[in-house]
Design an enzyme around this catalytic site. Sequence first.
Site, PDB file in Angstrom:
ATOM      1  N   LYS A  17       9.086   1.836  -2.970  1.00 35.96           N
ATOM      2  CA  LYS A  17       9.635   1.227  -4.182  1.00 35.96           C
ATOM      3  C   LYS A  17       9.687   2.231  -5.330  1.00 35.96           C
ATOM      4  O   LYS A  17       8.734   2.947  -5.578  1.00 35.96           O
ATOM      5  CB  LYS A  17       8.782   0.023  -4.583  1.00 35.96           C
ATOM      6  CG  LYS A  17       9.374  -0.813  -5.690  1.00 35.96           C
ATOM      7  CD  LYS A  17       8.761  -2.200  -5.680  1.00 35.96           C
ATOM      8  CE  LYS A  17       9.316  -3.083  -6.767  1.00 35.96           C
ATOM      9  NZ  LYS A  17      10.754  -3.198  -6.807  1.00 35.96           N
ATOM     10  N   ALA A  19       7.928  11.432  -5.153  1.00 38.20           N
ATOM     11  CA  ALA A  19       9.230  11.900  -5.643  1.00 38.20           C
ATOM     12  C   ALA A  19       9.068  13.104  -6.566  1.00 38.20           C
ATOM     13  O   ALA A  19       9.839  14.065  -6.483  1.00 38.20           O
ATOM     14  CB  ALA A  19       9.966  10.767  -6.359  1.00 38.20           C
ATOM     15  N   GLY A  58       2.422   5.626  -6.171  1.00 32.82           N
ATOM     16  CA  GLY A  58       2.522   6.517  -5.019  1.00 32.82           C
ATOM     17  C   GLY A  58       3.921   7.067  -4.820  1.00 32.82           C
ATOM     18  O   GLY A  58       4.102   8.245  -4.512  1.00 32.82           O
ATOM     19  N   CYS A  59       4.913   6.217  -4.998  1.00 34.57           N
ATOM     20  CA  CYS A  59       6.300   6.642  -4.802  1.00 34.57           C
ATOM     21  C   CYS A  59       6.727   7.622  -5.892  1.00 34.57           C
ATOM     22  O   CYS A  59       7.477   8.564  -5.627  1.00 34.57           O
ATOM     23  CB  CYS A  59       7.224   5.435  -4.757  1.00 34.57           C
ATOM     24  SG  CYS A  59       6.870   4.360  -3.346  1.00 34.57           S
ATOM     25  N   THR A  60       6.241   7.416  -7.106  1.00 34.77           N
ATOM     26  CA  THR A  60       6.552   8.343  -8.189  1.00 34.77           C
ATOM     27  C   THR A  60       5.893   9.694  -7.925  1.00 34.77           C
ATOM     28  O   THR A  60       6.532  10.745  -8.086  1.00 34.77           O
ATOM     29  CB  THR A  60       6.098   7.759  -9.543  1.00 34.77           C
ATOM     30  OG1 THR A  60       6.823   6.546  -9.772  1.00 34.77           O
ATOM     31  CG2 THR A  60       6.360   8.726 -10.681  1.00 34.77           C
TER      32      THR A  60
END
Length: 152
Positions: free
Chosen positions: A40, A50, A45-47
């Site tokens: 998401k 990325a 975590g995704c940030t």
Amino acid sequence: MGKLKEGDTAPDFSAVDENGNPVSLSDYKGKKLILYFYPKDNTPGCTAEACSLRDGYGELRSMGFELLGVSPDSAASHVRFKEKHGLPFRLIVDEGNRIAESYGVWGEKKFMGKTYQGILRTTFVINDGRIEKVFDKVKTKEHSAQIIDSYK
């Protein structure tokens, strides 16, 4: 479908990126592609993942890699995520999780005692249509280093 492994043929896909432009695996024929699946936009975590890939993007490109991110978020969400964090690579809209399912990364997850279906954070390196490497134990803050180090 089970998760793909090294040596498997990478499933082709057709979708759109954050700007509504068509994208498919065949667009990257003859190139080394990092295809990373994340749950998401704008979650911690995704940030971190990325931003790690953003920070290592120059070195990855100098090593001959192209890079695509895939999540079930909308194009509008992807645009905001890219702008907020200065991401230099395309993000694919995987509505309905068709791509994730074809790569075997849509499955059961557990969080705070609850079980649900979602993206199993995984990165595939695809070279000439074949899966060359699979990262299923992604270190979000060090992901670009994980990939770079595996090619040294």
